[in-house]
Design a protein around this motif. Sequence first.
Motif, PDB file in Angstrom:
ATOM      1  N   TYR A   1       0.839  -1.187   0.000  1.00 56.20           N
ATOM      2  CA  TYR A   1       0.000   0.000   0.000  1.00 56.20           C
ATOM      3  C   TYR A   1       0.879   1.244   0.000  1.00 56.20           C
ATOM      4  O   TYR A   1       1.917   1.276   0.654  1.00 56.20           O
ATOM      5  N   THR A   2       0.439   2.261  -0.730  1.00 56.76           N
ATOM      6  CA  THR A   2       1.226   3.482  -0.873  1.00 56.76           C
ATOM      7  C   THR A   2       0.483   4.661  -0.267  1.00 56.76           C
ATOM      8  O   THR A   2      -0.707   4.862  -0.548  1.00 56.76           O
ATOM      9  N   ILE A   3       1.185   5.422   0.553  1.00 58.74           N
ATOM     10  CA  ILE A   3       0.630   6.618   1.173  1.00 58.74           C
ATOM     11  C   ILE A   3       1.390   7.824   0.644  1.00 58.74           C
ATOM     12  O   ILE A   3       2.613   7.911   0.798  1.00 58.74           O
ATOM     13  N   GLY A  31       8.921  -1.176   4.160  1.00 62.28           N
ATOM     14  CA  GLY A  31       8.693  -2.391   3.395  1.00 62.28           C
ATOM     15  C   GLY A  31       7.261  -2.883   3.478  1.00 62.28           C
ATOM     16  O   GLY A  31       6.808  -3.610   2.603  1.00 62.28           O
ATOM     17  N   LEU A  32       6.532  -2.511   4.547  1.00 67.25           N
ATOM     18  CA  LEU A  32       5.141  -2.927   4.670  1.00 67.25           C
ATOM     19  C   LEU A  32       4.216  -1.960   3.940  1.00 67.25           C
ATOM     20  O   LEU A  32       3.264  -2.366   3.285  1.00 67.25           O
ATOM     21  N   VAL A  33       4.492  -0.672   4.068  1.00 67.25           N
ATOM     22  CA  VAL A  33       3.749   0.378   3.373  1.00 67.25           C
ATOM     23  C   VAL A  33       4.760   1.343   2.784  1.00 67.25           C
ATOM     24  O   VAL A  33       5.733   1.710   3.440  1.00 67.25           O
ATOM     25  N   HIS A  34       4.525   1.751   1.546  1.00 66.11           N
ATOM     26  CA  HIS A  34       5.424   2.696   0.889  1.00 66.11           C
ATOM     27  C   HIS A  34       4.928   4.112   1.155  1.00 66.11           C
ATOM     28  O   HIS A  34       3.796   4.459   0.803  1.00 66.11           O
ATOM     29  N   VAL A  35       5.746   4.923   1.792  1.00 68.54           N
ATOM     30  CA  VAL A  35       5.407   6.314   2.080  1.00 68.54           C
ATOM     31  C   VAL A  35       6.149   7.194   1.084  1.00 68.54           C
ATOM     32  O   VAL A  35       7.375   7.152   0.994  1.00 68.54           O
ATOM     33  N   GLN A  36       5.398   7.985   0.338  1.00 62.73           N
ATOM     34  CA  GLN A  36       5.976   8.724  -0.793  1.00 62.73           C
ATOM     35  C   GLN A  36       5.635  10.207  -0.706  1.00 62.73           C
ATOM     36  O   GLN A  36       4.472  10.579  -0.562  1.00 62.73           O
ATOM     37  N   PRO A  37       6.629  11.093  -0.788  1.00 61.96           N
ATOM     38  CA  PRO A  37       6.340  12.531  -0.795  1.00 61.96           C
ATOM     39  C   PRO A  37       5.697  12.948  -2.108  1.00 61.96           C
ATOM     40  O   PRO A  37       5.985  12.369  -3.164  1.00 61.96           O
ATOM     41  N   ASP A  71      -2.744   4.812  -2.564  1.00 62.60           N
ATOM     42  CA  ASP A  71      -3.974   4.438  -1.869  1.00 62.60           C
ATOM     43  C   ASP A  71      -4.525   5.540  -0.971  1.00 62.60           C
ATOM     44  O   ASP A  71      -5.736   5.709  -0.874  1.00 62.60           O
ATOM     45  N   LEU A  72      -3.648   6.258  -0.292  1.00 63.63           N
ATOM     46  CA  LEU A  72      -4.067   7.311   0.633  1.00 63.63           C
ATOM     47  C   LEU A  72      -3.231   8.555   0.422  1.00 63.63           C
ATOM     48  O   LEU A  72      -2.052   8.471   0.052  1.00 63.63           O
ATOM     49  N   PRO A 146      -3.481  -9.981  -6.302  1.00 67.41           N
ATOM     50  CA  PRO A 146      -2.748  -8.766  -5.909  1.00 67.41           C
ATOM     51  C   PRO A 146      -3.079  -8.308  -4.489  1.00 67.41           C
ATOM     52  O   PRO A 146      -2.191  -7.895  -3.739  1.00 67.41           O
ATOM     53  N   ALA A 147      -4.359  -8.380  -4.119  1.00 70.90           N
ATOM     54  CA  ALA A 147      -4.756  -7.986  -2.762  1.00 70.90           C
ATOM     55  C   ALA A 147      -4.121  -8.907  -1.736  1.00 70.90           C
ATOM     56  O   ALA A 147      -3.680  -8.463  -0.662  1.00 70.90           O
ATOM     57  N   HIS A 148      -4.031 -10.191  -2.050  1.00 68.98           N
ATOM     58  CA  HIS A 148      -3.447 -11.161  -1.127  1.00 68.98           C
ATOM     59  C   HIS A 148      -1.970 -10.874  -0.884  1.00 68.98           C
ATOM     60  O   HIS A 148      -1.490 -10.941   0.253  1.00 68.98           O
ATOM     61  N   VAL A 149      -1.256 -10.538  -1.931  1.00 63.10           N
ATOM     62  CA  VAL A 149       0.175 -10.213  -1.787  1.00 63.10           C
ATOM     63  C   VAL A 149       0.351  -9.020  -0.859  1.00 63.10           C
ATOM     64  O   VAL A 149       1.211  -9.015   0.038  1.00 63.10           O
ATOM     65  N   ARG A 150      -0.460  -7.987  -1.057  1.00 62.87           N
ATOM     66  CA  ARG A 150      -0.327  -6.785  -0.228  1.00 62.87           C
ATOM     67  C   ARG A 150      -0.743  -7.061   1.217  1.00 62.87           C
ATOM     68  O   ARG A 150      -0.122  -6.555   2.157  1.00 62.87           O
ATOM     69  N   LEU A 151      -1.777  -7.873   1.391  1.00 65.70           N
ATOM     70  CA  LEU A 151      -2.220  -8.193   2.743  1.00 65.70           C
ATOM     71  C   LEU A 151      -1.175  -9.001   3.502  1.00 65.70           C
ATOM     72  O   LEU A 151      -0.934  -8.762   4.691  1.00 65.70           O
TER      73      LEU A 151
END
Length: 281
Positions: A1-3, A31-37, A71-72, A146-151
């Motif tokens: 997931y990308t924020i 590595g769990l969530v990608h935080v991007q400026p 995603d957010l 794809p959802a399973h991989v991210r989960l």
Amino acid sequence: YTILVACLEGDANNRQRDHILTSLENQIGRGLVHVQPYPEVLSISEISERSQALINAEATGRRWLDKTSADLLVWGEVAKSDAVLRLRILDGKGDVSESKGYQLTETLELPTDFGEKLGAALEGIIVSSITAAYDSGRYVVDILKPAHVRLKSITQNLPTTFTPASRGTILHAQAVTAVKLGEQQGKNSLLVEGVAAYRNALQEWTRERVPLQWATTQNNLGNALSTLGERENGTERLEEAVAAYRNALQEWTPQAHPHGNEIVKNGLKRAQNIIEERNPK
């Protein structure tokens, strides 16, 4: 997931935005969530709930999310002499949280209540991403993979700042997805993963906190164990399924939940019948 984290209004040299980026990575886990400026400002000043300015800001934010496949979006402004951050969270559907002030901690971390808010927003996205898992009679492997991989990635180490309700929802989503894939692909390893995820979800969705969700998860656990038990030799999984179904019946009583009670009883009877067939008296 990308924020995405937008530049904040009133943030000289993006100093506070950088603190948010670092704090999110620390709280959620690299590595769990990608935080991007994101290099632009989405203005929050003069915005009141349901105003045209808020509608316009949401539309702009959704375009940013669509352009980056994120995603957010976290956006807002710096207020009160660089001490308080007024932030909002937007998802791709246009759902936006209310603006709230947050004071960074002494270690320049976002406070716990922001993590709770972020977890609730992410929870909504995850639930929406696995709706195909509830389609009966439809092949949904390509949709759910794809959802399973991210989960699997995010549930490796769920943030402690997320509430038990959010953690339970995310773990339950992983379980539902893994079990559906296991059923349609014939992979017992996915069913085993789903069973483990349901049990982890029950650590968050306890009977005391959320009795109906607890009962639902017990029933789902019973179904997954029954499917696995039918594929394996012996009766150990089936006996575990019987125990899970009986747990569900503690809340899904005939008086309070007659339809759910009947569903659970059918699953219980099927598991018991197979046990009797394999261990005739």
